[in-house]
Design an enzyme around this catalytic site. Structure first.
Site, PDB file in Angstrom:
ATOM      1  N   GLU A 242      34.344 -23.491  -5.912  1.00  0.00           N
ATOM      2  CA  GLU A 242      35.790 -23.258  -6.000  1.00  0.00           C
ATOM      3  C   GLU A 242      36.431 -23.408  -4.614  1.00  0.00           C
ATOM      4  O   GLU A 242      37.485 -24.031  -4.468  1.00  0.00           O
ATOM      5  CB  GLU A 242      36.043 -21.837  -6.554  1.00  0.00           C
ATOM      6  CG  GLU A 242      37.489 -21.421  -6.489  1.00  0.00           C
ATOM      7  CD  GLU A 242      37.809 -20.152  -7.275  1.00  0.00           C
ATOM      8  OE1 GLU A 242      36.955 -19.692  -8.054  1.00  0.00           O
ATOM      9  OE2 GLU A 242      38.924 -19.638  -7.113  1.00  0.00           O
ATOM     10  N   ARG A 243      35.778 -22.866  -3.603  1.00  0.00           N
ATOM     11  CA  ARG A 243      36.374 -22.883  -2.253  1.00  0.00           C
ATOM     12  C   ARG A 243      36.324 -24.278  -1.631  1.00  0.00           C
ATOM     13  O   ARG A 243      37.288 -24.704  -0.978  1.00  0.00           O
ATOM     14  CB  ARG A 243      35.676 -21.830  -1.379  1.00  0.00           C
ATOM     15  CG  ARG A 243      36.084 -20.442  -1.817  1.00  0.00           C
ATOM     16  CD  ARG A 243      35.254 -19.305  -1.273  1.00  0.00           C
ATOM     17  NE  ARG A 243      35.674 -18.072  -1.952  1.00  0.00           N
ATOM     18  CZ  ARG A 243      34.970 -16.953  -1.977  1.00  0.00           C
ATOM     19  NH1 ARG A 243      33.813 -16.870  -1.350  1.00  0.00           N
ATOM     20  NH2 ARG A 243      35.438 -15.892  -2.622  1.00  0.00           N
TER      21      ARG A 243
END
Ligand SMILES: Cc1cc2nc3c(=O)[nH]c(=O)nc-3n(C[C@H](O)[C@H](O)[C@H](O)COP(=O)(O)OP(=O)(O)OC[C@H]3O[C@@H](n4cnc5c(N)ncnc54)[C@H](O)[C@@H]3O)c2cc1C
Length: 386
Positions: A242-243
């Site tokens: 996600e990051r």
């Protein structure tokens, strides 16, 4: 990062999709507070773009993360952040754990349709009183025969109003907070699920966000991903993707802001001179572009290590932190040079200013990234004991 002809072909496919299927509709979707997610996802699925890194057995392309990176970066050319966010939730937030740890049944029932664009997914981690402090969440999934019975709620869940399933983090025992959690896939048409009205957001207006309530929601225990009690660990792994996705997605959006601002400052005259001729402005824009290149280098480095199978917690946290901080700096500085026009709601830089603000908050706020980086640098003080 060495990109091949295949990377460039994928980049072009994503860019063409954004130009043809997303950008002409951004204004309308931003105004409406939604977009036709099933329709867009089906088109993306047909092009293979929802399963770039997913196993071929379930309809994915089976490529490495560098291709995902290219797609995330190119989605940043969209003229709104909301639609790319919804796509990123599907590809890099709610499906990595199913793909990595899910049973064959879970993969066939949820992952394959998500890759094909037949199902929309969402990720349920945050709660009203537990966003940064994931370990403190309260939603429970209690065993009852072969089922789990889920009670609680999840807050700020992107895609949820139109989602077909949620990848849900819930407490499945009374063990310690890092050992009592499991990830469970819950079909959204299960009785007992209800929603708040759409949340009224500062930015990302075209994405749909709501609170979800679970009232005695019954799902089979076999819908749990992996072993019971390993959900926290799996979610922390899922956060890395996600990051990385978040950092990659911001790069071109920021470049677009800088380029639009250059264009505007060439046309706009003050005191008989185009704005761009002011050294304070062209120097500032050069400085910002330099910072964007630094973010790109950091993100690429993190991706390279991720592809090699190394732990990228430190670099992914740094990339996410830098993306959030720089996003605020670039959009704020650019907005300034548009003057009154920049303060108008419909202005492209004003939209980016609102959209990008999320990057410092969602998926782990800047301060959470700093805490992780400090921990890995060995500078985070431990809990004091007498
Ligand atoms: C538009 C939008 C979409 C979202 N989509 C999803 C989604 O799909 N799924 C999902 O699960 N969640 C989602 N979220 C939730 C998001 O991940 C959380 O908002 C975020 O993790 C921060 O949690 P919080 O809002 O509870 O802030 P809090 O935890 O209350 O923290 C508030 C602020 O305090 C500061 N802070 C917190 N802890 C510390 C600390 N230890 N030290 C110093 N400062 C600190 C930070 O600046 C933080 O922003 C979304 C949020 C938004 C706004």
């Amino acid at each position: 990062m060495k990109f091949t002809a295949e990377h460039e072909a994928l980049r072009k496919t994503v860019r063409d999709f954004v130009e043809k299927e997303i950008n002409p509709h951004c204004d309308e979707w931003e105004e409406a507070g939604e977009f036709p997610i099933h329709d867009i996802f089906k088109k993306l699925g047909n092009l293979g773009l929802l399963g770039i890194q997913k196993p071929e057995e379930y309809g994915g392309m089976g490529l490495d993360y560098s291709y995902n990176l290219v797609a995330a970066e190119e989605l940043g050319t969209a003229h709104c952040g909301g639609v790319p966010l919804a796509i990123g939730v599907q590809t890099d937030m709610c499906t990595p754990a199913i793909s990595r740890f899910g049973s064959d049944e879970l993969k066939r029932t949820f992952l394959a349709p998500a890759i094909a664009g037949d199902m929309v997914g969402c990720i349920g981690v945050s709660e009203v009183a537990a966003g940064s402090d994931v370990a403190g969440m309260k939603t429970t999934a209690k065993q009852d025969g072969d089922d789990y019975v889920i009670n609680g709620s999840k807050m700020w869940i992107t895609n949820s109003p139109k989602a077909d399933f949620i990848c849900l983090l819930a407490n499945t025992s009374d063990d310690k907070p890092h050992k009592n959690k499991s990830l469970i896939v819950v079909p959204m048409n299960t009785p007992g699920i209800s929603f708040s009205p759409h949340l009224n957001k500062l930015g990302m207006r075209s994405s749909e966000t709501a609170q979800i309530f679970f009232d005695d929601v019954r799902v089979p225990q076999r819908y749990r991903i992996g072993a019971e009690g390993t959900g926290f660990m799996m979610q922390m792994l899922q956060f890395q993707e996600e990051r990385l996705w978040g950092a990659a997605n911001v790069i071109k959006a920021l470049e677009h802001c800088i380029n639009k601002t250059i264009e505007y400052c060439r046309e706009r005259k003050t005191f008989g001179q185009p704005l761009i001729n002011n050294q304070v402005i062209h120097f500032r824009l050069a400085e910002l572009q330099t910072e964007v290149e630094a973010l790109r280098a950091l993100t690429y480095q993190a991706c390279e290590l991720h592809i090699e199978g190394k732990d990228v917690t430190r670099l992914a946290s740094m990339a996410k932190l830098k993306a959030g901080r720089l996003g605020r700096e670039v959009t704020d500085s650019c907005l300034q040079y548009w003057g009154g026009n920049g303060y108008m709601w419909e202005n492209p830089v004003s939209r980016a200013f609102r959209d990008v603000r999320l990057v410092s908050i969602g998926g782990g706020a800047d301060e959470i990234m700093l805490g992780i980086i400090c921990k890995m640098m060995g500078t985070l003080p431990g809990k004091q004991r007498d």
